[in-house]
Design a protein around this motif. Sequence first.
Motif, short mmCIF file in Angstrom:
data_model
loop_
_atom_site.label_atom_id
_atom_site.label_comp_id
_atom_site.label_asym_id
_atom_site.label_seq_id
_atom_site.Cartn_x
_atom_site.Cartn_y
_atom_site.Cartn_z
N ALA A 67 0.84 -1.20 0.00
CA ALA A 67 0.00 0.00 0.00
C ALA A 67 0.87 1.25 0.00
CB ALA A 67 -0.92 0.00 1.22
N GLU A 68 2.05 1.17 0.62
CA GLU A 68 2.95 2.33 0.62
C GLU A 68 3.47 2.62 -0.78
OE1 GLU A 68 5.95 2.57 3.53
OE2 GLU A 68 4.71 1.81 5.15
N ALA A 69 3.77 1.58 -1.54
CA ALA A 69 4.24 1.79 -2.91
C ALA A 69 3.14 2.38 -3.78
CB ALA A 69 4.74 0.47 -3.50
N LEU A 70 1.90 1.94 -3.56
CA LEU A 70 0.77 2.50 -4.31
C LEU A 70 0.58 3.98 -3.97
CD1 LEU A 70 -1.79 -0.44 -4.02
CD2 LEU A 70 -0.50 0.25 -6.04
N ALA A 71 0.73 4.33 -2.69
CA ALA A 71 0.64 5.74 -2.29
C ALA A 71 1.76 6.54 -2.95
CB ALA A 71 0.71 5.85 -0.77
N ALA A 72 2.95 5.95 -3.02
CA ALA A 72 4.07 6.63 -3.65
C ALA A 72 3.82 6.87 -5.13
CB ALA A 72 5.36 5.82 -3.45
N ILE A 109 6.78 7.46 3.32
CA ILE A 109 7.41 8.58 4.00
C ILE A 109 8.67 9.01 3.24
CG2 ILE A 109 8.49 9.39 6.13
CD1 ILE A 109 5.48 8.98 6.34
N GLN A 110 9.41 8.05 2.69
CA GLN A 110 10.60 8.40 1.90
C GLN A 110 10.22 9.24 0.69
OE1 GLN A 110 12.90 4.88 0.91
NE2 GLN A 110 12.64 4.06 2.97
N THR A 111 9.12 8.89 0.01
CA THR A 111 8.68 9.67 -1.14
C THR A 111 8.22 11.05 -0.70
OG1 THR A 111 7.96 7.61 -2.20
CG2 THR A 111 7.17 9.67 -3.16
N ASP A 112 7.49 11.12 0.40
CA ASP A 112 7.06 12.41 0.93
C ASP A 112 8.27 13.26 1.31
OD1 ASP A 112 4.62 13.73 1.28
OD2 ASP A 112 4.73 13.55 3.45
N TRP A 170 13.23 20.08 -12.05
CA TRP A 170 13.59 19.45 -10.77
C TRP A 170 12.47 18.52 -10.30
CZ3 TRP A 170 17.70 18.97 -7.60
CH2 TRP A 170 17.45 18.53 -6.30
N LEU A 171 11.23 18.98 -10.42
CA LEU A 171 10.10 18.15 -10.02
C LEU A 171 10.01 16.89 -10.90
CD1 LEU A 171 7.34 20.85 -9.41
CD2 LEU A 171 8.45 19.44 -7.69
N GLY A 172 10.27 17.06 -12.19
CA GLY A 172 10.23 15.91 -13.09
C GLY A 172 11.25 14.86 -12.71
N TRP A 173 12.46 15.31 -12.37
CA TRP A 173 13.51 14.37 -11.95
C TRP A 173 13.12 13.68 -10.64
CZ3 TRP A 173 17.18 11.43 -13.51
CH2 TRP A 173 18.10 10.90 -12.60
N GLY A 174 12.54 14.46 -9.72
CA GLY A 174 12.09 13.87 -8.45
C GLY A 174 11.02 12.82 -8.68
N ALA A 175 10.10 13.09 -9.62
CA ALA A 175 9.05 12.12 -9.92
C ALA A 175 9.65 10.83 -10.47
CB ALA A 175 8.06 12.72 -10.93
N PHE A 176 10.64 10.97 -11.34
CA PHE A 176 11.28 9.78 -11.92
C PHE A 176 11.97 8.95 -10.84
CE2 PHE A 176 15.22 7.88 -13.55
CZ PHE A 176 14.69 6.97 -14.46
N THR A 177 12.69 9.62 -9.95
CA THR A 177 13.41 8.92 -8.88
C THR A 177 12.45 8.18 -7.96
OG1 THR A 177 15.15 10.61 -8.95
CG2 THR A 177 15.07 9.20 -7.01
N ALA A 178 11.38 8.88 -7.55
CA ALA A 178 10.41 8.25 -6.65
C ALA A 178 9.68 7.11 -7.34
CB ALA A 178 9.42 9.30 -6.16
N ARG A 236 10.81 5.14 -9.66
CA ARG A 236 11.69 3.97 -9.77
C ARG A 236 11.68 3.15 -8.49
NH1 ARG A 236 17.55 5.45 -11.73
NH2 ARG A 236 17.49 6.57 -9.73
N ALA A 237 11.74 3.82 -7.33
CA ALA A 237 11.72 3.10 -6.05
C ALA A 237 10.39 2.38 -5.83
CB ALA A 237 12.00 4.07 -4.90
#
Length: 311
Positions: free
Chosen positions: A78-83, A147-150, A190-198, A200-201
């Motif tokens: 569920a955490e990955a789905l929230a991410a 929480i890591q994605t947040d 910057w936001l686009g790169w952050g979205a890609f990184t999150a 991937r995880a």
Amino acid sequence: MSEDRARLARSAALASISVAVVLVALKTWASWKTGSTAMLGSLADSALDLIASFATLTGVWIASQPADEDHRFGHGKAEALAAIFQVMLIALSAFGIAIRAIMQFAGGQGTEAAAEGIGVSLVAIALTFALLGWQRYVMRRTRSLAIQTDHLHYKSDLFLNLAVIAALALDQVAGLTGADPAFGLAIAAWLGWGAFTAARAAVDDLMDREWPEEKRLAFVEAAARHPELSKLHDLRTRTSGHRDFVQFHVDLPGEMTVEEAHDIIERVEADLCRQFPDMELLIHIDPEGHVDEPGNPLAEENEFKRLENGK
């Protein structure tokens, strides 16, 4: 997830919601006063942070529920789905900010009220620093993917708010009218790169990606310290939320009784679970010399032999 971990994760999500509510109110006023695309981008990011924080709270609450008849491995994903939901919001925000910045370049609009905009950005930086500190503490204790994605959102907010300050100062003090939309485009990137990184995880978690090689090697080394085991093979690892899942085959002498083999595996499991907390472990016993899948190198690779060759 233990009650203590669940409580910590919920507290981090509620803290992030509280900070987001304050920032949205402040930045709405600042966007109206300044007319800045960079400030508008920061507002959009904070508004999406608020929505994403509610998703985080929902994700960590579901993930904290114990295993049941329909979800015997627990609810960690569920955490990955929230991410993933958060990632979609970040990507939409980046696209909208980029469009606004391009339109501002074409129209040549300037900004106003630099002092108010800079003041709001400084308050946002102070609140974000405090939140990041609490999130780092919670992440160390819970390993929560949501929480890591947040945390990634709010870490990027520091740069966003600094970019707003720079954009307003350059636009109104230095007279560089293109500075504000330029920083708006940089924020979108910057936001686009952050979205890609999150993303991937989160996808790695949902797709049951194997552990990183260093962690996998450490696990094999721990298992190798039990001389009664031989030919550890068909090792499979994955992570779901804060929990790890591992299974493998080992060889034991064919003449060994079931009770003797059981006692050995019980000791091995207890030792490995002590070294790798929050892990669910399944060990399958093969009689020495048995080959499960002759044509499958992934199943038959002897991890102990590979460990010796690596050394």
